[in-house]
Structure formats: C-alpha cells, structure tokens
Design a protein around this motif. Structure first.
Motif, mmCIF file in Angstrom:
data_model
loop_
_atom_site.group_PDB
_atom_site.id
_atom_site.type_symbol
_atom_site.label_atom_id
_atom_site.label_comp_id
_atom_site.label_asym_id
_atom_site.label_seq_id
_atom_site.Cartn_x
_atom_site.Cartn_y
_atom_site.Cartn_z
ATOM 1 N N ARG A 490 46.173 39.822 28.475
ATOM 2 C CA ARG A 490 44.915 40.523 28.696
ATOM 3 C C ARG A 490 44.506 40.396 30.156
ATOM 4 N NH1 ARG A 490 43.428 44.435 25.310
ATOM 5 N NH2 ARG A 490 44.329 43.902 23.309
ATOM 6 N N SER A 491 43.928 41.446 30.693
ATOM 7 C CA SER A 491 43.390 41.409 32.048
ATOM 8 C C SER A 491 41.881 41.446 31.963
ATOM 9 C CB SER A 491 43.916 42.602 32.854
ATOM 10 O OG SER A 491 45.334 42.572 32.874
ATOM 11 N N PHE A 492 41.211 40.829 32.941
ATOM 12 C CA PHE A 492 39.753 40.741 32.851
ATOM 13 C C PHE A 492 39.166 40.519 34.242
ATOM 14 C CE2 PHE A 492 40.345 36.230 33.301
ATOM 15 C CZ PHE A 492 41.475 35.942 32.542
ATOM 16 N N PRO A 493 37.897 40.907 34.434
ATOM 17 C CA PRO A 493 37.232 40.679 35.722
ATOM 18 C C PRO A 493 36.809 39.224 35.857
ATOM 19 C CG PRO A 493 35.743 41.778 34.211
ATOM 20 C CD PRO A 493 37.053 41.675 33.498
ATOM 21 N N ILE A 494 36.741 38.733 37.089
ATOM 22 C CA ILE A 494 36.277 37.375 37.362
ATOM 23 C C ILE A 494 35.190 37.423 38.431
ATOM 24 C CG2 ILE A 494 38.431 36.257 36.703
ATOM 25 C CD1 ILE A 494 39.103 36.039 39.700
ATOM 26 N N GLU A 495 34.432 36.361 38.508
ATOM 27 C CA GLU A 495 33.359 36.287 39.492
ATOM 28 C C GLU A 495 33.922 36.071 40.897
ATOM 29 O OE1 GLU A 495 29.934 36.613 36.862
ATOM 30 O OE2 GLU A 495 30.362 36.965 38.974
ATOM 31 N N SER A 496 33.138 36.439 41.880
ATOM 32 C CA SER A 496 33.540 36.276 43.280
ATOM 33 C C SER A 496 33.872 34.822 43.593
ATOM 34 C CB SER A 496 32.408 36.774 44.193
ATOM 35 O OG SER A 496 32.665 36.447 45.539
ATOM 36 N N GLU A 497 33.060 33.891 43.051
ATOM 37 C CA GLU A 497 33.286 32.474 43.344
ATOM 38 C C GLU A 497 34.668 32.023 42.874
ATOM 39 O OE1 GLU A 497 28.938 33.310 43.038
ATOM 40 O OE2 GLU A 497 30.713 33.767 41.844
ATOM 41 N N ASP A 498 35.097 32.513 41.698
ATOM 42 C CA ASP A 498 36.419 32.153 41.181
ATOM 43 C C ASP A 498 37.526 32.755 42.035
ATOM 44 O OD1 ASP A 498 35.377 32.365 37.691
ATOM 45 O OD2 ASP A 498 35.259 30.724 39.132
ATOM 46 N N PHE A 499 37.345 34.011 42.428
ATOM 47 C CA PHE A 499 38.362 34.670 43.254
ATOM 48 C C PHE A 499 38.570 33.909 44.554
ATOM 49 C CE2 PHE A 499 40.903 38.176 44.760
ATOM 50 C CZ PHE A 499 40.715 38.150 46.140
ATOM 51 N N HIS A 500 37.473 33.532 45.219
ATOM 52 C CA HIS A 500 37.592 32.878 46.521
ATOM 53 C C HIS A 500 38.009 31.418 46.403
ATOM 54 C CE1 HIS A 500 35.186 36.475 47.715
ATOM 55 N NE2 HIS A 500 36.032 36.425 48.717
ATOM 56 N N ALA A 501 37.724 30.792 45.271
ATOM 57 C CA ALA A 501 38.226 29.433 45.056
ATOM 58 C C ALA A 501 39.752 29.442 44.993
ATOM 59 C CB ALA A 501 37.643 28.865 43.764
ATOM 60 N N ILE A 502 40.315 30.431 44.315
ATOM 61 C CA ILE A 502 41.774 30.563 44.256
ATOM 62 C C ILE A 502 42.327 30.902 45.636
ATOM 63 C CG2 ILE A 502 43.677 31.878 43.241
ATOM 64 C CD1 ILE A 502 41.886 32.297 40.768
ATOM 65 N N ALA A 503 41.635 31.800 46.366
ATOM 66 C CA ALA A 503 42.085 32.184 47.709
ATOM 67 C C ALA A 503 42.159 30.968 48.626
ATOM 68 C CB ALA A 503 41.149 33.234 48.293
ATOM 69 N N ALA A 504 41.178 30.075 48.503
ATOM 70 C CA ALA A 504 41.168 28.878 49.347
ATOM 71 C C ALA A 504 42.386 28.000 49.057
ATOM 72 C CB ALA A 504 39.875 28.099 49.124
ATOM 73 N N LEU A 505 42.741 27.857 47.781
ATOM 74 C CA LEU A 505 43.905 27.040 47.428
ATOM 75 C C LEU A 505 45.209 27.697 47.875
ATOM 76 C CD1 LEU A 505 42.939 25.787 43.847
ATOM 77 C CD2 LEU A 505 42.683 24.614 46.035
ATOM 78 N N LEU A 506 45.225 29.013 47.949
ATOM 79 C CA LEU A 506 46.415 29.746 48.393
ATOM 80 C C LEU A 506 46.465 29.909 49.907
ATOM 81 C CD1 LEU A 506 46.442 32.569 45.687
ATOM 82 C CD2 LEU A 506 48.195 30.814 45.972
ATOM 83 N N ASN A 507 45.407 29.406 50.599
ATOM 84 C CA ASN A 507 45.300 29.558 52.062
ATOM 85 C C ASN A 507 45.325 31.032 52.479
ATOM 86 O OD1 ASN A 507 45.241 26.736 52.679
ATOM 87 N ND2 ASN A 507 47.453 26.668 52.277
ATOM 88 N N LEU A 508 44.695 31.867 51.676
ATOM 89 C CA LEU A 508 44.621 33.292 52.011
ATOM 90 C C LEU A 508 43.472 33.534 52.970
ATOM 91 C CD1 LEU A 508 45.156 34.966 48.516
ATOM 92 C CD2 LEU A 508 46.826 34.678 50.343
#
Length: 656
Positions: A490-508
């Motif tokens: 299943r695909s689903f929308p996520i909050e901005s805070e979750d998206f950027h938390a993952i980005a920080a761990l990926l060094n994006l």
C-alpha cells in the motif's frame, strides 16, 4: 444577415464579376482602414458586396476593422485603459467589440454592457453578467452568430484562475457542462461566507499561538468570534457555518475543524439512515492532535468559496453520490480499516500532504532487479482514496517491506532489508492502467484489474541500503508508526516532518531534487498553466520550478522590460544600475513579491516580480519589510521611505 450567408453571396458575386485589378484592391483596403464607425463600415461592406469585390483578404480586413472600431468604442464609452491587459481581459474586450457590432447591425444599443464595464472593470463585468439564472442576452447573441467561443462564459472557463468559483459555476451551467453542486457557491459578500472566513481566521490564530495545535473552545466562543453572541438566537446559523467549514475540511482531506471544539453540535455527525456511524472520537482525536499549518487554513478557506451557502444540501448530495468517499475519509482517522484481508488492509489515512511512501512487497515485485536496470521513469499504483490528493511534483520514498521470498524466488540474490530504497518524484496526474512493467512482477502477481496509477521519476536510489526500518526506529523516535509498520503493498501520504526526518538520515539535500530539470513536456506551456500544474507539489519541487523559470524567459523578460534597473533604488532617487557584466548588461536580480514557496497562481507571473539590486534583494528577504500588493503597484516602506513600485504586465509567457 449571418456572416456565413454574406460570405456565400460575396463569393458568388466575385465569381461573376471576375478578378479585381490590383489598383482597385489597394483602394478597397485603404478605404476599409479609414472607417471609424460601425455604420460607415457597414455601408462600405454593402458596396463591396454590390461590386462583387469580396475576397478572403477583404473579409479579414473588414473583420479586423470591426474589432478596432469596437475596441475604440469600448475605450471611449468606458474610460478604461485597454493597454497591458491580461489574456482573459483582451478576450473580454474582443467579445464586447463583437457584441456591440452585432447589436448595431440589429438596430440595438449596448449601453448596459458598456456601463457594466465602466463601473465594474473587465473581469468584474464578465462575472456579474454570467451570474444569472438564464443565459444572458450577450451569450444568446454571440451563440446565434456562431461566436459562442467569444462569450463571457467560455472566457471564464478557459481562464478559471481569474474568476470566482461562483462565476465558474454559472458559466458551466449556461454551457450545460454540469456542476458538482446543485446550487451555486455563495457570493463573496454573502454573510455566511464572511462568517466562515472569520471562523477559519479565528481558528488559524489560535493554532499559530499554540504552535499548530488548536486549544479547546466552546461553540459559544466560536459563535462570538464571528459576531454572534446569542446562541439561543444564532445556534442554527452557527451550526450551518461550522458544518460548511467541516465539508471544506472533508474536501481537502483534513480532519473536521468543528471537532476541535470541546463538544460538537448535538446534531452533527449523526448516523441517520446509513448502516455505519461516524467514528466521532477518532475524528475528534485526529482534529485535536493535528499540528495545523497555515496552508491547511488557506486550503479550507479557498474550498469554502466553492460551496453554496447552505451546508445541509452539500452534505446530503455528497452522501447520496459519494458515500464511499465520505466513509473512507471518516474511517481513515482510526488506526486502520480492514477490507480485503491482512495484506490489503488499509492504513490510517494520513492527511493531505505533498510527500508519500510508495510501499513495495519484493515477493510480488522485484525492486532489486528493477534498481539494477537504472530505469528513470516508472509507474506506481495508488489507492482510489488518494487520487484527489496525489499530484505532479510531489515527492516520496520507495519503502521495501519484509522480504518473504524463498531461495528459489530470489534466484541467488540476498534478502532485502526492510527500509528506504529510493527518492522519487511524481511526474504525472493519476490515470487508469493495469500496473507497472510486467518484467518485474512475480509469476501470477501482475494485476489484471485497472487501478489508479501515477508515473514516478527516480531521483536517487539506494541499492546498498542506507536507512533500514530498524534505523528509523532507533534514530528517528518521533517518526510515524505508519512509516515503520505500513502494510506490504500500500502507498500512503506522510507528514512533512516524517519526510524530512528520513531525508536527514539519508543525507539528502536540495541538490538531490535540483539535479532534475522541469520535464520537457512542461517547457512549452504558459507560466500560469505551469503554476496550476505544480500547485500541489512539494515545496522543494516548487522552488526548483520557480528557479528554473526565474532564470529563464520570465525573469529575463522582466529585467529587460525594466531596463535592468533596481526599481527600489530608482524610486529612492539613487543610481538604479549595478555593475556591468562581461556582456555589457547591468546586473540586477528578480524578486518574487508573493513567495513562490506555495506556488500560488500568479506567483511566477511577471506581475509578481520586481527587479532589485543584490543589497535590496537581501533586505526584502531578511529585513522584515512588508510589501503590499496593489492592483498596479507594490507599496512598501524601506529605509524610512515609502515607495511605490509599478507592477509590470507582460503578455502570456512560455515556461522555457
């Protein structure tokens, strides 16, 4: 006499009369250009008919002169400045010119139409004219003359960003295109709409003061905030206002604002004759726990502008026609709502967001083999309930779930860790198809049913897994459980805070999005269309799109039109020209007055840009300077001086 019949007669007479001498033809064109009134041009047209001197070129010259005469008449009778008009304004002038000509030929005047233009302006006159229960005289006249494409109604639908939802509703009604509501949206000066906007503003202020949360309040306090202090007298009115705002929340995919109150209205959210109840406690919990954003309130306010004044009718119609959508929305605020079994369980509906998780079950679709191919564009299935929210320019992650493939199914490959495998961008609107590339589906797994699908572009891939689900659990403790424990397919929308938390761990960083350009199929469209296309995009993509356009045609044309001057320096009486670049052109920067971060319609247009030197550009961004956007000027106070900067108007501009 209709133009088609005239043309047939002209052609017949011309064939009988033979070809015109070049000298006679030249004299006809010169005479046409000298005509200054409809009457004189009509007499000339009759003489051309009598002489059999009609040609296609003569017909076009007559048409052009009728337009010039009509435009001059509009300017003289209304006092309007018809220079530097927008595209729909130009079309309105052309429509009026044509209508005035038709009326003149029929021995009628157009005084009322011209008075409307004089009193309300071009856009305002078009709006007030179409908002009638029956087609207007102007529409009927243009329709009968086979000129319906010039009607106000068609102009409004061709350029909806310039007109109110109420005008659009009436235009669709006249053109028999149908509307989503049986009654028109409330007028902008309707007391109900005004109170709805007051309520939304009041709740927005409470949210801002509490860092996004909305402190509990009573219905009496909410009513008082919109000027109704006596609930005994105004209780039903306030209930209608709140219900109308809640419908806008539903339409935006947000929890109902009315449930941020201590207690909902007694009659709100009743089950009535349905076989399912509204889960009020879950909906209330979602509304109260949400950290509301300014963009949420802006979306809700805009949606109310599209609604009729009465709330009961729109809820009744929606439940009659789209009960499943209402049910999915309401039940989506619980933890989950199973419908086909554990692998197909529907996760909690995260609220409307420009960020997504695209979940991949490697037992069904081989993400590892796909990533080895380094394919840039692919398609991805989405839930029916998410179709209204997913849009071009939004960002997401490919999340792989638990790898339950057998050794044989893996064909010698290692098991995949559950985690984040790619950063992607949505590059299409949803469309119906039967699924992604068959090459990567396991035997018997390719879907045969048509389902909503979007195209996605892979911006970054992480085949050597950088962030596992266990990493997220330990290093991002505040992240949503849905990201951690979402279901396999299943695909689903996520909050901005979750998206950027993952980005920080990926060094994006910004470069990971900026490395892509605006897609080629977006290059040859009007800027306003591009803004509309990316209206619901992620902020990172909006910024990228904005920079691309600013560096391209729009920014350069504005700079050239302003002669590469700093408009603020010029207004302050200082030297407006900066240093010269190697090409001899003075250096100047383009500043978007309406921030492009939301990519609102009009934010990328030339009329939203002023040209400024680098110093004033920084001062505008960081010096706490407020700029008031007026009809023809930008007004601001800078260095203790009040200045007024003319807003530039340019013709429609392409993106590339």
């Amino acid at each position: 006499m209709p133009r088609k019949i005239w043309k047939a007669k002209y052609s017949k007479i011309k064939n009988l009369g033979g070809e015109l001498m070049e000298e006679d033809s030249k004299r006809i064109f010169e005479t046409i250009g000298k005509m200054e009134t409809h009457q004189s041009l009509e007499r000339l047209e009759a003489n051309i008919l009598r002489l059999g001197a009609f040609t296609d070129d003569v017909e076009q010259a007559l048409k052009d002169q009728y337009k010039l005469i009509g435009r001059a008449l509009v300017a003289a009778r209304t006092g309007l400045d018809l220079s530097n008009l927008s595209v729909p304004e130009e079309k309105i002038v052309l429509a009026v010119s044509e209508y005035v000509g038709l009326q003149k030929r029929n021995g009628k005047n157009s005084q009322r139409t011209l008075e409307q233009l004089k009193n309300r302006g071009l856009i305002g006159a078009a709006e007030v004219s179409v908002m009638k229960s029956k087609p207007t005289q102007g529409f009927e006249a243009l329709h009968d003359a086979d000129k319906e494409e010039l009607s106000y109604e068609r102009i409004i639908l061709d350029h909806p960003d310039y007109f109110t939802p109420r005008a659009i509703w009436y235009a669709r009604k006249t053109l028999e295109l149908g509307n989503s509501t049986e009654k028109p949206p409330a007028a902008s000066d309707n007391p109900t709409q005004g109170r709805c906007e007051l309520l939304i503003s009041w709740l927005s202020e409470r949210s801002t003061q509490s860092e996004g949360a909305i402190p509990a309040y009573t219905n009496d306090e909410a009513a008082s905030a919109v000027g109704m202090d006596d609930m005994q007298r105004f209780g039903r009115v306030q209930g209608n206002i709140q219900s109308r705002v809640d419908f806008a929340c539903y339409a935006c995919g947000l929890p109902p604002l009315g449930l941020t109150a201590e207690n909902p209205f007694p009659d709100a959210w009743s089950q009535q004759e349905r076989n399912w109840p509204f889960p009020i406690s879950e909906m209330q919990n979602a509304a109260k726990q949400r950290l509301w954003k300014t963009s949420d309130f802006d979306s809700i306010r805009r949606k109310t502008l599209e609604l009729p004044a009465g709330a009961s009718g729109i809820w009744k119609q929606e439940l009659a026609e789209n009960e499943k959508d209402v049910r999915d929305w309401a039940l989506g605020f619980g933890d989950f709502n199973p419908f086909d079994g554990p692998d197909d369980a529907k996760p909690r509906r995260t609220l409307s967001s420009p960020y997504w998780i695209f979940v991949c079950n490697p037992k069904k679709w081989a993400i590892d083999r796909f990533l080895e191919q380094k394919i840039e564009i692919d398609s991805w299935g989405v839930r029916e309930a998410d179709v209204p929210n997913i849009a071009q320019g939004q960002l997401g992650y490919i999340r792989v779930g638990v790898d339950r493939r057998t050794d044989i199914e893996r064909d010698g490959r290692a098991k995949l860790d559950a985690g984040i495998y790619a950063l992607v961008e949505v590059v299409s609107e949803p469309y119906e198809t039967a699924g992604a590339d068959a090459e990567f589906w396991a035997n018997g797994e390719k879907p045969v049913l048509v389902r909503p699908t979007v195209k996605i572009r892979y911006l970054q891939t992480f085949p050597d897994i950088l962030v596992t689900i266990e990493d997220l659990r330990s290093r991002a403790p505040g992240i949503s459980k849905l990201v951690l424990d979402g279901f396999q397919a299943r695909s689903f929308p996520i909050e901005s805070e979750d998206f950027h938390a993952i980005a920080a761990l990926l060094n994006l960083g910004e470069h990971d999005v900026d490395k892509t350009t605006v897609p080629n199929d977006d290059l040859d469209v009007d800027v306003s269309e591009l803004e509309k296309r990316y209206l619901n995009a992620a902020p990172e993509v909006k910024e990228r799109t904005s920079r691309y356009i600013e560096r391209g045609t729009v920014g350069e044309r504005v700079k050239k039109a302003n002669e590469y001057k700093c408009q603020i320096c010029d207004a302050l009486g200082n030297n407006p020209l900066g240093f010269r670049k190697p090409n001899g052109v003075a250096y100047v920067e383009a500043h978007h007055v309406m921030p492009v971060s939301n990519l609102q319609i009009g934010s990328l247009n030339a009329s939203n840009i002023m040209t400024v030197c680098a110093n004033h550009h920084r001062q505008l961004h960081y010096g706490g300077i407020d700029v008031e956007i007026e009809e023809t000027t930008f007004d601001l106070i800078i260095d203790q001086s009040q200045v007024s900067i003319p807003r530039l108007r340019l013709p429609s501009i392409r993106a590339g």
